[in-house]
Design an enzyme around this catalytic site. Structure first.
Site, PDB file in Angstrom:
ATOM      1  N   GLU A  94       0.837  -1.201   0.000  1.00  0.00           N
ATOM      2  CA  GLU A  94       0.000   0.000   0.000  1.00  0.00           C
ATOM      3  C   GLU A  94       0.874   1.255   0.000  1.00  0.00           C
ATOM      4  O   GLU A  94       0.665   2.202   0.758  1.00  0.00           O
ATOM      5  CB  GLU A  94      -0.966   0.005   1.195  1.00  0.00           C
ATOM      6  CG  GLU A  94      -2.000  -1.103   1.131  1.00  0.00           C
ATOM      7  CD  GLU A  94      -3.099  -0.947   2.178  1.00  0.00           C
ATOM      8  OE1 GLU A  94      -3.193   0.125   2.810  1.00  0.00           O
ATOM      9  OE2 GLU A  94      -3.852  -1.917   2.374  1.00  0.00           O
TER      10      GLU A  94
ATOM     11  N   GLU B 219      -4.128  -8.679   1.693  1.00  0.00           N
ATOM     12  CA  GLU B 219      -5.030  -8.583   2.825  1.00  0.00           C
ATOM     13  C   GLU B 219      -6.459  -8.564   2.285  1.00  0.00           C
ATOM     14  O   GLU B 219      -6.726  -7.890   1.287  1.00  0.00           O
ATOM     15  CB  GLU B 219      -4.817  -7.296   3.629  1.00  0.00           C
ATOM     16  CG  GLU B 219      -3.439  -7.070   4.188  1.00  0.00           C
ATOM     17  CD  GLU B 219      -3.282  -5.646   4.741  1.00  0.00           C
ATOM     18  OE1 GLU B 219      -4.309  -5.045   5.155  1.00  0.00           O
ATOM     19  OE2 GLU B 219      -2.154  -5.139   4.738  1.00  0.00           O
TER      20      GLU B 219
END
Length: 329
Positions: free
Chosen positions: A129, A261
């Site tokens: 991210e 995730e």
């Protein structure tokens, strides 16, 4: 003439990076996975299947021996989610430019050696991210302003490339030849060659940036195909942006796809689980998905807070496509 050709071929080989490695499941299968806590037992009981991959959030210079022990105890393959800070808002251990300039080499060399010592494949989800402003290595502040040269997207890409070269290992002359080509400092080591472990590198941005500006798109952080083994993203029920997921998936067609995730967040929504697994089952490059239950037993992602979604997940995982072990079970 033959001698000159031999020398040229040798130099070309030295300049080449170590071979990319995927360590994916058999064709048509998906590795299940889990991140959060030090045991997989409760989660496995909830969903009816043990995870094939066990992930741990770690950060630069943190000791990670425990992660190898817990993954082995779980009978799962290890994934390391590596940040440059312990958590959001915590002072970073090193900047992307610092990594690129070799200031983090001691950590990378130690990790290279430890993965090699393990003798089993390890997945490294490096600085994930990266286009999310809460992460220290993001290039932009929340308001869209730049964090400067030490955190630029160029610095991130250079940091990733250096990390990949060191973690994959090989003859030091080959690694340094590639670094010189990238205009980066050489690796200093007394060894002529680094171990060549079974390591696989996962590039996992958000599908769009936070802040959502053109300069913070995933593509701005793309280090190049030769330095990446898997492409993927993170996906939570609170933000079920399937159209954005579809566009991102299509943008990187040459790599296996991973959900680094995914989790329930907010309402107990079994429809999200059903839709996500329907999407996975129609997108055959998806080869791995890790549920992030978080470290807090009472945290928002835990399945005890989502009984209907848990039941739907248990149902979805009955499909033999989703493997409980890396051996295919």
């Amino acid at each position: 003439m033959r001698c000159a050709v031999t020398v040229l071929l040798t130099l070309l080989l030295l300049a080449a990076p170590a071979r990319a490695q995927v360590f994916g499941p058999p064709e048509g299968k998906v590795f299940t996975g889990l991140t959060g806590s030090n045991s997989v037992d409760k989660f496995a009981g909830e969903v009816g299947k043990r995870p094939a991959v066990f992930g741990f959030f770690t950060y630069w210079n943190q000791g990670n021996e425990y992660t190898f022990r817990y993954a082995e105890k779980a009978g799962a393959r290890l994934m390391l989610h590596i940040s440059t800070a312990q958590n959001y808002g915590v002072k970073e251990e090193i900047s992307p430019r610092g990594i690129a300039r070799g200031q983090g080499d001691e950590y990378l060399l130690a990790l290279n050696a430890r993965i090699a010592e393990e003798g089993e494949p390890v997945y490294v989800r490096l600085m994930a991210e990266m286009n999310q402003t809460n992460n220290a290595y993001c290039a932009f502040n929340k308001d869209g302003s730049s964090r400067g040269a030490s955190h630029s997207t160029s610095a991130f890409k250079a940091a990733w490339r250096r990390s990949a070269l060191i973690l994959r290992g090989g003859p030091l002359d080959a690694i340094n030849a590639k670094l010189r080509k990238l205009r980066l400092p050489e690796v200093r080591s007394a060894e002529e060659s680094l171990p060549e472990p079974q390591v696989s590198l996962l590039w996992v941005p958000q599908t769009e940036g936070t802040p959502n500006i053109p300069a913070n798109l995933p593509s701005a952080y793309w280090p190049g195909e030769e330095y990446v083994d898997w492409v993927g993203t993170d996906f939570y029920s609170r933000f079920p942006a399937f159209a954005k997921l579809e566009r991102f998936y299509a943008a990187y067609p040459g790599k296996p796809f991973v959900f680094g995730e995914w989790a329930m967040w907010g309402a107990d929504n079994p429809g999200f689980v059903k839709q996500l697994f329907s999407w996975v089952n129609t997108h055959k490059r998806v080869k791995m998905m890790l549920y992030n239950q978080g470290a807090n037993p009472n945290g928002p992602f835990r399945l005890n807070s989502h009984p209907k979604a848990r039941a739907e997940l248990r149902k979805a995982l009955r499909n033999p496509r989703f493997l409980a072990t890396v051996g295919g079970g």
